[in-house]
Design an enzyme around this catalytic site. Structure first.
Site, PDB file in Angstrom:
ATOM      1  N   LYS A 266       0.788  -1.145   0.102  1.00 10.60           N
ATOM      2  CA  LYS A 266      -0.222  -0.007  -0.033  1.00 10.60           C
ATOM      3  C   LYS A 266       0.850   1.208  -0.047  1.00 10.60           C
ATOM      4  CE  LYS A 266      -3.765  -0.730   2.437  1.00 10.60           C
ATOM      5  NZ  LYS A 266      -4.278  -0.888   3.879  1.00 10.60           N
TER       6      LYS A 266
ATOM      7  N   ARG B 146      -3.137   3.125   8.633  1.00  9.23           N
ATOM      8  CA  ARG B 146      -3.550   1.923   7.877  1.00  9.23           C
ATOM      9  C   ARG B 146      -2.443   0.818   7.689  1.00  9.23           C
ATOM     10  NH1 ARG B 146      -4.613   4.600   2.070  1.00  9.23           N
ATOM     11  NH2 ARG B 146      -5.880   2.717   1.901  1.00  9.23           N
TER      12      ARG B 146
ATOM     13  N   GLY C 172      -6.654 -10.452   7.579  1.00 13.09           N
ATOM     14  CA  GLY C 172      -6.301 -10.631   8.901  1.00 13.09           C
ATOM     15  C   GLY C 172      -5.577  -9.547   9.597  1.00 13.09           C
TER      16      GLY C 172
ATOM     17  N   MET D 243      -4.689  -5.472  10.789  1.00 14.25           N
ATOM     18  CA  MET D 243      -5.643  -4.486  11.427  1.00 14.25           C
ATOM     19  C   MET D 243      -6.533  -3.838  10.434  1.00 14.25           C
ATOM     20  SD  MET D 243      -4.612  -1.546  14.145  1.00 14.25           S
ATOM     21  CE  MET D 243      -4.996  -0.295  12.832  1.00 14.25           C
TER      22      MET D 243
ATOM     23  N   ARG E  28      -3.403  -1.380  -6.392  1.00 16.07           N
ATOM     24  CA  ARG E  28      -2.414  -2.639  -6.270  1.00 16.07           C
ATOM     25  C   ARG E  28      -3.028  -3.476  -7.610  1.00 16.07           C
ATOM     26  NH1 ARG E  28      -5.457  -4.771  -0.911  1.00 16.07           N
ATOM     27  NH2 ARG E  28      -7.618  -4.819  -1.907  1.00 16.07           N
TER      28      ARG E  28
ATOM     29  N   HIS F  93     -15.854  -9.781   1.277  1.00 12.25           N
ATOM     30  CA  HIS F  93     -14.947 -10.613   1.638  1.00 12.25           C
ATOM     31  C   HIS F  93     -15.036 -11.945   0.782  1.00 12.25           C
ATOM     32  CE1 HIS F  93     -13.288 -13.646   4.332  1.00 12.25           C
ATOM     33  NE2 HIS F  93     -12.211 -12.936   4.422  1.00 12.25           N
TER      34      HIS F  93
ATOM     35  N   ARG G 102       4.342 -46.698 -15.209  1.00 14.70           N
ATOM     36  CA  ARG G 102       4.374 -48.007 -14.008  1.00 14.70           C
ATOM     37  C   ARG G 102       3.665 -49.108 -14.572  1.00 14.70           C
ATOM     38  NH1 ARG G 102       2.428 -43.074 -11.429  1.00 14.70           N
ATOM     39  NH2 ARG G 102       3.743 -42.556  -9.658  1.00 14.70           N
TER      40      ARG G 102
ATOM     41  N   GLU H   9      16.375 -42.833  -6.626  1.00 13.71           N
ATOM     42  CA  GLU H   9      15.452 -42.537  -5.710  1.00 13.71           C
ATOM     43  C   GLU H   9      16.029 -42.907  -4.246  1.00 13.71           C
ATOM     44  OE1 GLU H   9      11.901 -44.505  -6.579  1.00 13.71           O
ATOM     45  OE2 GLU H   9      13.079 -46.082  -7.720  1.00 13.71           O
TER      46      GLU H   9
ATOM     47  N   SER I 146      16.229 -40.794 -14.024  1.00 14.75           N
ATOM     48  CA  SER I 146      15.000 -40.097 -13.598  1.00 14.75           C
ATOM     49  C   SER I 146      14.822 -39.846 -12.249  1.00 14.75           C
ATOM     50  CB  SER I 146      13.746 -40.637 -14.267  1.00 14.75           C
ATOM     51  OG  SER I 146      12.627 -40.280 -14.087  1.00 14.75           O
TER      52      SER I 146
ATOM     53  N   GLY J  24      13.319 -40.052  -9.067  1.00 18.33           N
ATOM     54  CA  GLY J  24      11.928 -40.436  -8.335  1.00 18.33           C
ATOM     55  C   GLY J  24      11.919 -39.717  -6.980  1.00 18.33           C
TER      56      GLY J  24
ATOM     57  N   ASN K 278       9.541 -38.963  -5.157  1.00 13.72           N
ATOM     58  CA  ASN K 278       8.787 -39.315  -3.990  1.00 13.72           C
ATOM     59  C   ASN K 278       9.507 -40.312  -3.030  1.00 13.72           C
ATOM     60  OD1 ASN K 278       6.700 -38.157  -5.301  1.00 13.72           O
ATOM     61  ND2 ASN K 278       5.760 -39.885  -6.020  1.00 13.72           N
ATOM     62  N   ASP K 279      10.242 -41.051  -3.418  1.00 18.15           N
ATOM     63  CA  ASP K 279      10.978 -42.223  -2.607  1.00 18.15           C
ATOM     64  C   ASP K 279      12.340 -41.508  -2.178  1.00 18.15           C
ATOM     65  OD1 ASP K 279       9.292 -44.279  -2.430  1.00 18.15           O
ATOM     66  OD2 ASP K 279      10.139 -45.416  -4.228  1.00 18.15           O
TER      67      ASP K 279
ATOM     68  N   CYS L  85      10.319 -37.789 -12.187  1.00 17.90           N
ATOM     69  CA  CYS L  85       9.090 -38.428 -12.219  1.00 17.90           C
ATOM     70  C   CYS L  85       8.230 -38.269 -11.047  1.00 17.90           C
ATOM     71  CB  CYS L  85       9.294 -39.594 -12.833  1.00 17.90           C
ATOM     72  SG  CYS L  85      10.015 -40.939 -12.207  1.00 17.90           S
TER      73      CYS L  85
ATOM     74  N   TYR M 167      13.674 -32.719 -18.503  1.00 18.78           N
ATOM     75  CA  TYR M 167      12.148 -32.568 -18.529  1.00 18.78           C
ATOM     76  C   TYR M 167      11.592 -32.902 -17.261  1.00 18.78           C
ATOM     77  CZ  TYR M 167      12.391 -37.589 -18.509  1.00 18.78           C
ATOM     78  OH  TYR M 167      12.690 -38.931 -17.762  1.00 18.78           O
TER      79      TYR M 167
HETATM   80  P1  ADP Z   1      -7.422  -2.163   3.585  1.00 24.72           P
HETATM   81  O1  ADP Z   1      -6.401  -2.585   3.472  1.00 24.72           O
HETATM   82  O2  ADP Z   1      -8.554  -3.236   4.234  1.00 24.72           O
HETATM   83  O3  ADP Z   1      -7.983  -2.041   1.903  1.00 24.72           O
HETATM   84  P2  ADP Z   1      -7.427   0.414   3.892  1.00 24.72           P
HETATM   85  O4  ADP Z   1      -6.225   1.013   4.542  1.00 24.72           O
HETATM   86  O5  ADP Z   1      -7.170   0.724   2.359  1.00 24.72           O
HETATM   87  O6  ADP Z   1      -7.852  -0.905   4.354  1.00 24.72           O
HETATM   88  O7  ADP Z   1      -8.811   1.472   4.320  1.00 24.72           O
HETATM   89  C1  ADP Z   1      -9.854   1.105   3.966  1.00 24.72           C
HETATM   90  C2  ADP Z   1     -10.714   2.084   3.573  1.00 24.72           C
HETATM   91  O8  ADP Z   1     -10.710   3.292   4.314  1.00 24.72           O
HETATM   92  C3  ADP Z   1     -10.140   3.030   2.311  1.00 24.72           C
HETATM   93  O9  ADP Z   1     -10.662   2.000   1.182  1.00 24.72           O
HETATM   94  C4  ADP Z   1     -10.765   4.030   2.327  1.00 24.72           C
HETATM   95  O10 ADP Z   1     -12.189   4.186   1.952  1.00 24.72           O
HETATM   96  C5  ADP Z   1     -10.800   4.408   3.830  1.00 24.72           C
HETATM   97  N1  ADP Z   1      -9.424   5.304   4.150  1.00 24.72           N
HETATM   98  C6  ADP Z   1      -8.224   4.984   4.349  1.00 24.72           C
HETATM   99  N2  ADP Z   1      -7.599   6.057   4.726  1.00 24.72           N
HETATM  100  C7  ADP Z   1      -8.332   7.086   4.177  1.00 24.72           C
HETATM  101  C8  ADP Z   1      -8.137   8.305   4.155  1.00 24.72           C
HETATM  102  N3  ADP Z   1      -7.104   8.908   4.481  1.00 24.72           N
HETATM  103  N4  ADP Z   1      -9.237   9.236   3.914  1.00 24.72           N
HETATM  104  C9  ADP Z   1     -10.464   8.698   3.582  1.00 24.72           C
HETATM  105  N5  ADP Z   1     -10.773   7.394   3.581  1.00 24.72           N
HETATM  106  C10 ADP Z   1      -9.666   6.632   3.860  1.00 24.72           C
HETATM  107 MG    MG Z   2      -7.804  -0.900   1.073  1.00 22.69          MG
HETATM  108 MG    MG Z   3      10.041 -45.195  -6.162  1.00 25.33          MG
END
Ligand code: ADP
Ligand code: MG
Ligand code: MG
Length: 951
Positions: A65, A135, A144, A146, A387, A518, A640, A823, A842, A844, A846-847, A909, A929
């Site tokens: 990011k 962020r 996962g 924050m 991205r 999600h 085989r 192998e 060749s 092998g 696995n073995d 193989c 190969y």
């Molecule tokens: P994620 O990694 O889950 O995509 P982000 O860091 O991109 O999280 O933030 C999620 C959303 O929060 C962004 O898509 C945006 O809409 C909002 N956001 C983040 N930073 C700002 C900012 N500086 N101003 C306005 N909205 C923001």
């Molecule tokens: Mg985002």
């Molecule tokens: Mg074998």
């Protein structure tokens, strides 16, 4: 910085548990590497905005990011100013008992000052307060981590200033209540307790709505007074749960949020994700602090998520969704249903035009499909993220071909754009068109993950996992090749907690959520079949049932989803082969005309241009061989022969051979087997149409062919006219304590040369027959499990003898090779000696993995998961070759073998022959190969081409 709040302490405890599982050696290495590099640089904060320190290539240091925010600034896109705290700080944080490098604070202060200067606002100011977002951002985007904190810097004073400054108290208080809610949840840990059904903050909102309005009222309709009251109640909730007041100093808020981002790197979800995708924990996450822009100031504002092209099917269209008068998180959170971006054209034509321009600019610059986030503040567009968009295999293929045609990328880049391990998705079945036409769809949703999935429904991740495991067990019990019954995970919407269930399920169906939900995100990433936002699907978690238009489905009932069309069906729908399989294998003309098929063929053509290694197949029948050739294999890498002894009457002759007491009897039994083998080989040679075939001689221990129950032993006794006791005792005699290391491989052929003689004769007679039909035949006889040159020499004599005889009898000249499998470690270590006698090796693998690691593959299920958890091994070594250990044996054998014989032919193989990561390694060590199962051939071709392009 803020003192540790209890919520944070809890996170620390969690993380410590996880930290223990990290690999000590690597962590230590990472530590010293960081120590060195930070000592040199000492730069922890990179600014972006008017001046920009970083750029798009700095993902390891700035996270994905942060690096792309910097890059967007560089190409003049409208990005609110901010700064990135580097991933090195994260590593430092974990290596120094969760503390920061001393220089960090001053650099952050400078960063804030730079934002203040550009925005003409000040953090904590009572006239014109600066608000920021905090962020997380790892090298690759990672579920996962924050959640983003928005509107940081608000407190009871600055909120008034914001209200006054904007003349919009509703907006100011809406920001404030969002901030307290997010910060309370994410940083202070005020979350749902196990005994609660709803998030506590949501409960407060619901209660207030109930008291003052009615439950259905939208958040946007709440009054300033309602919002003020919410802030009061939120803070009371925080105090009650955490035992502390909500922090009011913006600087304390900021440090607390930064600590929480780093803390989230070691939370359970992040760890599970890293494990699945092999992301080392040493990478760490960066933190981005950025000036807020506001999508919630009114109806000229909004925020959204978009792709420069459709990431589900690859169509070139502006694809995404947005919400009017909303801050970013709302779009993803599914609280309000977003609208497709196309709508924006009507509602805010100017902003839409600007977004179109940005969309073009992004693709021109990044030369790949982008997934971006934007906010519109009073009609002005701001870019908050971009991205490379995650995409399904189908979209990846279309993107790569289209972008090549548009001259955005060259053909080599196009090849690299198709993830090899996803390619199999394109070969996955689709629903049988006539079946689908007959069955009426009961609901429709967004086609978020193409393909067809049918399975028993489960409404909760744990139960889906259990059901999938059960189905797998049942399939295993049924025997080889039977596919387990599928599981469909059905949810109102999914969240990161459902990840395990989503991995286990064949397909995912949700009732709510759009293209950026999600479920859609994970489906794109994991290549799952997915239909999301099928509103007609009513999910009742309590009763564990789903109702669609009055029709009830209980957990365990069958449903089918078509992720290409976005359709939901009742029951079990029949599937048909994918257009690619239909076109290649069945020669279906209609299928060959589809865009999917043509794109696939183009990709494979490019692969042939790029590749150095060729791809062969592991096949034992003419049909498998034909399929593999259709998929582009250029020979058999492993045939085989033992599989050929099980069909029909052959097993009887085989058993007779094994039970024979004398050489004469054994030869008589072998004579019965010979015609079968000859016919099999002839069929395979014909199917090969001139390509070479590596044929391995009998390998498994003999008792695998014998009946093991009393009943079946009695049966056999009757057939052979011997006493049951005789059979029983022979079975006992053949029993081994450790069959994998017992009387098998070339040891059989050395003990009973007549077996090898029969096999060699069958190969050569078949070769002679097919050659006379005008087809070129290139048999490569392969002796298994060789560890000593002498073993090979003994078998060579037998093979050459048979060749001489057959050539003389049939008056033909046969072109054949004799080589060996490598192998066992001794074979690898003495490869220079063995190469004196072998025409080819060749591997092998696995073995070789089993014998090299001293680890039985079939017994590893009981301890490998623990090994992976402790990161003793990063991957299952039977799926992806252990490069440092077993790989070294391969390298030694390659070097020693070629030192003896420069033109020694080298192949692999084992199962690893179809694994992209292993294929990369085999390219590096210079094999000629790889060989894999027929349906893996396209994957291997792509992986081999990519490996060649990388080196
Ligand atoms: P994620 O990694 O889950 O995509 P982000 O860091 O991109 O999280 O933030 C999620 C959303 O929060 C962004 O898509 C945006 O809409 C909002 N956001 C983040 N930073 C700002 C900012 N500086 N101003 C306005 N909205 C923001
Ligand atoms: Mg985002
Ligand atoms: Mg074998």
């Amino acid at each position: 910085m803020a003192k540790k709040a209890p919520g944070k302490v809890r996170r620390v405890a969690k993380a410590n548990k996880a930290a223990k599982t990290a690999k000590p050696a690597t962590r230590a290495a990472a530590k010293s590497a960081v120590a060195r590099s930070t000592a040199k640089r000492g730069k922890f904060v990179y600014q972006f905005g008017k001046t920009t320190d970083g750029n798009g290539s700095m993902k390891p240091l700035l996270g994905g990011k942060g690096a792309n925010l910097a890059e967007m600034c560089r190409i003049g896109l409208p990005v609110p100013p901010g700064f990135t705290i580097t991933t090195e700080v994260c590593t430092y944080y974990y290596d120094h008992k969760r503390s920061y490098p001393p220089a960090l604070k001053a650099q952050m202060q400078a960063g804030i000052a730079a934002i203040e200067k550009q925005t003409k606002k000040k953090l904590g100011d009572l006239k014109n307060p600066l608000l920021v977002s905090v962020r997380s951002g790892a090298r690759d985007s990672m579920p996962g981590m924050m959640d983003t904190i928005l509107n940081l810097g608000l407190n009871d004073q600055t909120v008034e200033a914001l209200a006054k400054k904007t003349g919009n108290p509703r907006f100011a208080w809406d920001c404030y209540r969002r901030f307290v809610q997010m910060y309370g949840d994410v940083v202070l840990g005020v979350q749902k307790r196990p005994d609660e059904d709803h998030e506590p903050f949501e409960t407060v909102i619901e209660t207030l709505k109930h008291e003052r309005h009615h439950e259905g009222i939208e958040d946007t309709k709440l009054s300033v007074d309602d919002l003020k009251e919410l802030v009061v109640r939120f803070k009371a909730l925080v105090k009650e749960r955490v035992g502390k007041s909500f922090p009011s100093s913006p600087w304390d808020q900021l440090m607390g949020a930064v600590g929480a981002v780093f803390g989230s790197w070691m939370n359970d979800r992040a760890i599970v994700y890293r494990r699945k995708y092999n992301i080392p924990s040493e990478w760490g996450t960066a933190v981005n602090v950025q000036a807020m822009v506001y999508g919630n100031t009114g109806d000229e504002s909004g925020s959204g998520v978009a792709f420069t092209r459709n990431p589900a099917n690859g169509t070139k269209e502006f694809y995404g969704e947005f919400l009017i008068n909303a801050q970013g998180e709302d779009v993803v959170a599914g609280v309000r249903t977003p609208e497709p971006v196309a709508e924006l054209k009507k509602q805010m034509p100017k902003a839409y035009g600007e977004l179109e321009r940005i969309r073009q600019r992004l693709e021109k610059h990044f030369k790949d499909v982008q997934d971006f986030e934007f906010t519109i503040e009073d009609g002005v567009v701001y870019m908050l993220q971009t991205r490379n968009g995650k995409r399904t295999a189908m979209a990846a293929l279309k993107f790569s071909i289209d972008m090549f045609k548009e001259k955005l990328i060259d053909w080599k880049t196009a090849v690299m754009r198709n993830p090899a391990d996803q390619l199999e998705q394109l070969l996955a079945p689709v629903f049988d068109a006539s079946e689908a036409a007959k069955a009426k769809a009961i609901a429709t949703g967004l086609p978020a993950g193409p393909g067809a999935a049918t399975g028993r429904i489960y409404l909760n991740a744990d139960r889906a996992v259990t059901a999938a495991e059960q189905a797998q067990k049942e399939a295993d019990a049924k025997g080889h090749g039977s596919t387990p019954e599928g599981v469909l995970l059905v949810r109102v919407e999914t969240s990161p907690e459902d990840l395990r269930g989503m991995i286990a399920a064949e397909g995912i169906l949700t009732a709510r959520g759009g293209v950026s939900s999600h479920a859609a995100l994970v489906a794109r990433q994991m290549g799952k079949v997915c239909v999301c936002g099928a509103a007609a699907v009513e999910v009742d978690y309590q009763a564990r049932k789903v109702t669609v238009d009055g029709q009830v489905f209980n957990e365990g009932d069958w449903m089918s989803i078509d992720g290409t069309a976005g359709k939901v069906y009742a029951g079990r729908l029949k599937t048909a082969p994918s257009e690619i399989v239909a076109g290649l294998i069945d020669g279906d003309e209609a299928a060959r005309k589809t865009e999917k098929f043509r794109n696939f063929q183009q990709l494979m053509k490019w692969c042939d241009q790029a590749t150095r290694m060729s791809v062969r197949t592991n096949a034992d029948t003419p049909e498998q061989t034909q399929n593999a050739i259709a998929f582009g294999a250029v020979g058999i890498g492993l045939c085989r022969t033992e599989h050929m002894f099980f069909e029909g009457d052959r097993i009887d002759a085989m058993r007779e051979m094994i039970l024979a007491e004398t050489l004469e009897d054994r030869k008589a039994a072998l004579a019965k087997l010979l015609p079968y083998q000859r016919e099999d080989f002839a069929g395979i040679f014909r199917a090969l149409k001139g390509h070479p075939a590596t044929i391995r001689f009998l390998d498994p221990p003999l008792h695998e062919f014998l009946p093991n129950t009393q009943e079946s032993q009695a049966d056999l006794a009757k057939k052979l006219g011997v006493a049951p006791a005789a059979i029983h005792s022979r079975v006992e005699q053949l029993h081994e304590f450790n069959p994998m290391l017992g009387f098998r491989g070339c040891r059989l052929g050395i003990g009973y040369p007549e077996i090898s003689a029969m096999q060699a004769r069958a190969v050569f007679e078949a070769a002679a027959i097919v050659q006379k039909e005008g087809v070129k035949v290139k048999p490569e006889i392969m002796i298994p499990l060789v560890g000593f040159k002498k073993e090979l020499d003994l078998q060579l004599e037998v093979v050459h003898q048979a060749a001489r005889e057959v050539q003389a009898e049939r008056k033909v000249k046969l072109d054949y090779l004799v080589g060996t499998m490598i192998e066992v470690p001794r074979g690898a270590l003495t490869a220079d000696e063995i190469a004196q006698s072998a025409d080819f090796f060749s591997f092998g693998t696995n073995d070789l993995t089993q014998t090299g690691l001293g680890m039985s593959r079939d017994d590893s299920g009981s301890f490998l998961p623990t090994y992976t958890a402790h990161e003793i091994v990063k991957n299952n070594p039977f799926a992806t070759i252990d490069q440092t250990g077993i790989g070294q044996l391969v390298e030694i054998a390659v070097a020693k073998g070629r030192a003896t014989k420069a033109n020694l032919k080298l192949g692999i193989c084992g199962e690893h022959g179809g694994d992209p990561a292993s294929i990369q390694f085999f390219e590096k060590v210079g094999l000629d190969y790889v060989s894999c199962s027929p349906y893996r051939v396209p994957v291997a071709r792509l992986a081999a081409a990519q490996a060649a392009l990388r080196t």
